[in-house]
Write a protein that holds these residues in place. Sequence first.
Motif, PDB file in Angstrom:
ATOM      1  N   GLU A   3      29.819 -27.704  11.107  1.00 45.42           N
ATOM      2  CA  GLU A   3      28.742 -28.193  11.995  1.00 45.42           C
ATOM      3  C   GLU A   3      29.560 -29.535  12.740  1.00 45.42           C
ATOM      4  N   GLY A   4      28.714 -30.437  12.816  1.00 48.29           N
ATOM      5  CA  GLY A   4      29.478 -31.737  13.542  1.00 48.29           C
ATOM      6  C   GLY A   4      30.053 -32.634  12.447  1.00 48.29           C
ATOM      7  N   GLY A   5      30.327 -32.326  11.355  1.00 43.96           N
ATOM      8  CA  GLY A   5      30.977 -33.091  10.161  1.00 43.96           C
ATOM      9  C   GLY A   5      29.975 -34.232   9.366  1.00 43.96           C
ATOM     10  N   TYR A   6      28.603 -33.759   9.714  1.00 42.78           N
ATOM     11  CA  TYR A   6      27.597 -34.382   8.708  1.00 42.78           C
ATOM     12  C   TYR A   6      27.738 -35.890   8.921  1.00 42.78           C
ATOM     13  N   GLY A   7      28.280 -36.440   9.843  1.00 41.22           N
ATOM     14  CA  GLY A   7      28.149 -37.935   9.960  1.00 41.22           C
ATOM     15  C   GLY A   7      29.403 -38.584   9.077  1.00 41.22           C
ATOM     16  N   LEU A   8      30.154 -37.793   8.493  1.00 37.12           N
ATOM     17  CA  LEU A   8      31.285 -38.294   7.387  1.00 37.12           C
ATOM     18  C   LEU A   8      32.225 -39.108   8.203  1.00 37.12           C
ATOM     19  N   PRO A   9      32.858 -40.001   7.720  1.00 36.42           N
ATOM     20  CA  PRO A   9      34.117 -40.429   8.485  1.00 36.42           C
ATOM     21  C   PRO A   9      35.241 -39.487   8.373  1.00 36.42           C
ATOM     22  N   ALA A  10      36.038 -39.495   9.289  1.00 37.04           N
ATOM     23  CA  ALA A  10      37.234 -38.468   9.163  1.00 37.04           C
ATOM     24  C   ALA A  10      37.951 -38.400   7.902  1.00 37.04           C
ATOM     25  N   ALA A  11      38.228 -39.713   7.312  1.00 35.42           N
ATOM     26  CA  ALA A  11      39.145 -39.670   6.096  1.00 35.42           C
ATOM     27  C   ALA A  11      38.229 -38.925   4.921  1.00 35.42           C
ATOM     28  N   GLU A  12      36.927 -39.053   4.939  1.00 39.15           N
ATOM     29  CA  GLU A  12      36.109 -38.555   3.773  1.00 39.15           C
ATOM     30  C   GLU A  12      35.994 -37.073   3.959  1.00 39.15           C
ATOM     31  N   LEU A  13      35.578 -36.750   5.393  1.00 31.55           N
ATOM     32  CA  LEU A  13      35.545 -35.346   5.633  1.00 31.55           C
ATOM     33  C   LEU A  13      36.742 -34.506   5.109  1.00 31.55           C
ATOM     34  N   ALA A  14      37.898 -35.059   5.681  1.00 31.62           N
ATOM     35  CA  ALA A  14      39.110 -34.454   5.249  1.00 31.62           C
ATOM     36  C   ALA A  14      39.229 -34.269   3.883  1.00 31.62           C
ATOM     37  N   GLU A  15      39.150 -35.048   3.186  1.00 33.98           N
ATOM     38  CA  GLU A  15      39.149 -35.161   1.558  1.00 33.98           C
ATOM     39  C   GLU A  15      38.229 -33.966   1.060  1.00 33.98           C
ATOM     40  N   ARG A  16      36.846 -34.078   1.576  1.00 25.92           N
ATOM     41  CA  ARG A  16      35.890 -33.029   1.235  1.00 25.92           C
ATOM     42  C   ARG A  16      36.363 -31.644   1.361  1.00 25.92           C
ATOM     43  N   VAL A  17      36.902 -31.610   2.575  1.00 25.61           N
ATOM     44  CA  VAL A  17      37.467 -30.137   2.826  1.00 25.61           C
ATOM     45  C   VAL A  17      38.570 -29.671   1.958  1.00 25.61           C
ATOM     46  N   ARG A  18      39.534 -30.678   1.610  1.00 30.55           N
ATOM     47  CA  ARG A  18      40.586 -30.311   0.814  1.00 30.55           C
ATOM     48  C   ARG A  18      40.077 -30.041  -0.805  1.00 30.55           C
ATOM     49  N   GLU A  19      38.881 -30.661  -0.983  1.00 30.62           N
ATOM     50  CA  GLU A  19      38.384 -30.505  -2.379  1.00 30.62           C
ATOM     51  C   GLU A  19      37.841 -29.127  -2.395  1.00 30.62           C
ATOM     52  N   SER A  20      37.233 -28.753  -1.519  1.00 31.06           N
ATOM     53  CA  SER A  20      36.638 -27.359  -1.369  1.00 31.06           C
ATOM     54  C   SER A  20      37.593 -26.146  -1.297  1.00 31.06           C
ATOM     55  N   GLY A  21      38.873 -26.439  -0.971  1.00 35.46           N
ATOM     56  CA  GLY A  21      39.607 -25.371  -1.042  1.00 35.46           C
ATOM     57  C   GLY A  21      39.806 -24.629   0.340  1.00 35.46           C
ATOM     58  N   ALA A  22      38.890 -24.984   1.390  1.00 34.68           N
ATOM     59  CA  ALA A  22      39.259 -24.506   2.831  1.00 34.68           C
ATOM     60  C   ALA A  22      40.351 -24.894   3.114  1.00 34.68           C
ATOM     61  N   VAL A  23      41.034 -24.039   4.257  1.00 34.85           N
ATOM     62  CA  VAL A  23      42.285 -24.565   4.735  1.00 34.85           C
ATOM     63  C   VAL A  23      41.953 -24.699   6.368  1.00 34.85           C
ATOM     64  N   GLY A  24      40.634 -24.592   6.812  1.00 34.32           N
ATOM     65  CA  GLY A  24      40.556 -24.611   8.120  1.00 34.32           C
ATOM     66  C   GLY A  24      39.016 -25.208   8.243  1.00 34.32           C
ATOM     67  N   VAL A  25      38.574 -25.598   9.436  1.00 33.90           N
ATOM     68  CA  VAL A  25      37.381 -26.005   9.881  1.00 33.90           C
ATOM     69  C   VAL A  25      36.957 -25.850  11.272  1.00 33.90           C
ATOM     70  N   ASN A  26      35.694 -25.734  11.255  1.00 33.78           N
ATOM     71  CA  ASN A  26      35.256 -25.539  12.506  1.00 33.78           C
ATOM     72  C   ASN A  26      34.301 -26.692  12.995  1.00 33.78           C
ATOM     73  N   LEU A  27      34.600 -27.382  13.859  1.00 30.81           N
ATOM     74  CA  LEU A  27      33.733 -28.673  14.313  1.00 30.81           C
ATOM     75  C   LEU A  27      33.205 -28.789  15.623  1.00 30.81           C
ATOM     76  N   GLU A  28      31.997 -28.920  15.790  1.00 30.45           N
ATOM     77  CA  GLU A  28      31.159 -28.575  17.300  1.00 30.45           C
ATOM     78  C   GLU A  28      30.976 -30.126  17.624  1.00 30.45           C
ATOM     79  N   ASP A  29      30.864 -30.014  19.046  1.00 22.96           N
ATOM     80  CA  ASP A  29      30.625 -31.254  19.883  1.00 22.96           C
ATOM     81  C   ASP A  29      29.333 -31.426  20.229  1.00 22.96           C
ATOM     82  N   THR A  30      28.181 -30.871  19.714  1.00 25.15           N
ATOM     83  CA  THR A  30      26.879 -31.200  19.653  1.00 25.15           C
ATOM     84  C   THR A  30      26.750 -32.331  18.864  1.00 25.15           C
ATOM     85  N   GLY A  31      25.802 -33.286  19.227  1.00 25.80           N
ATOM     86  CA  GLY A  31      25.528 -34.540  18.579  1.00 25.80           C
ATOM     87  C   GLY A  31      24.360 -34.281  17.691  1.00 25.80           C
ATOM     88  N   PRO A  32      23.978 -35.324  17.064  1.00 23.63           N
ATOM     89  CA  PRO A  32      22.601 -35.170  16.269  1.00 23.63           C
ATOM     90  C   PRO A  32      21.431 -35.058  16.978  1.00 23.63           C
TER      91      PRO A  32
END
Length: 256
Positions: A96-125
């Motif tokens: 979705e829109g990254g759940y309000g996470l800072p970029a570094a935290e989002l990147a780390e949580r994606v890495r921990e999940s094992g996903a190698v790609g993300v879909n990030l939208e430009d609709t705001g909260p």
Amino acid sequence: MSVGAGAGVTGGATAEALRALHRDRAAGDPLVLPGPWDAVSARAFEAAGFPALATPSAGIAAALGYEDGSTPTAEMFAAVARIVRAVSVPVTADLEGGYGLPAAELAERVRESGAVGVNLEDTGPDGGLKDPAAHAEWLAEVRAAAGPGLFVNARVDVYIRRAPEPVHAAIERARRYAEAGADCVYPIAAPPADLPVLRAALGDLPLNTLARPGGPPFADLGRLGATRITFADGLLRQARDDLSARATKLRDGGAL
């Protein structure tokens, strides 16, 4: 459609493997990425020969009993991790829109999940479109935090948010997001008639389009300019309808 094109990514669930699947797609042979909502559906798609998968946030929300857009962050990442563990092909996750996470935290949580790609939208909260410059800056931060180990698909929501002159708005936003480091852009719900204009304006930049029931065949979407095709929660809805029909048959005494 050749779903096996680029297959053979055994043990190679990496962002580079996913990028390779997007490169040099022949016209009429777009990359088709079905959207699993759980481990069972993911394994079914992998067994059918698809070389990569793209989770839909709306599909996972429905599978977990939430409305679209209301899945708790921890549950979304846990669902993505279960899907990743279930298959050997690359998985890209709709976050979705990254759940309000800072970029570094989002990147780390994606890495921990094992996903190698993300879909990030430009609709705001608030449900409106984000400022494109601010969103591009955030995407650049995600890219910097993740490095090349993450495939970034930047969703462009001008069509679903009914922006004026959506094709021009989509091009302007897509260019910004690509300059910020996006590997692919996704003007969701762009009509097939707009795909040639988008393709001409965006050059070789991979272009994601949404498959819809009754829409053109995948090969035709590829010839119009689509590099990649995804389904949002469409496959889950079809599975739900099939299950509902079977449930009705069982209720009425029909055999399995």
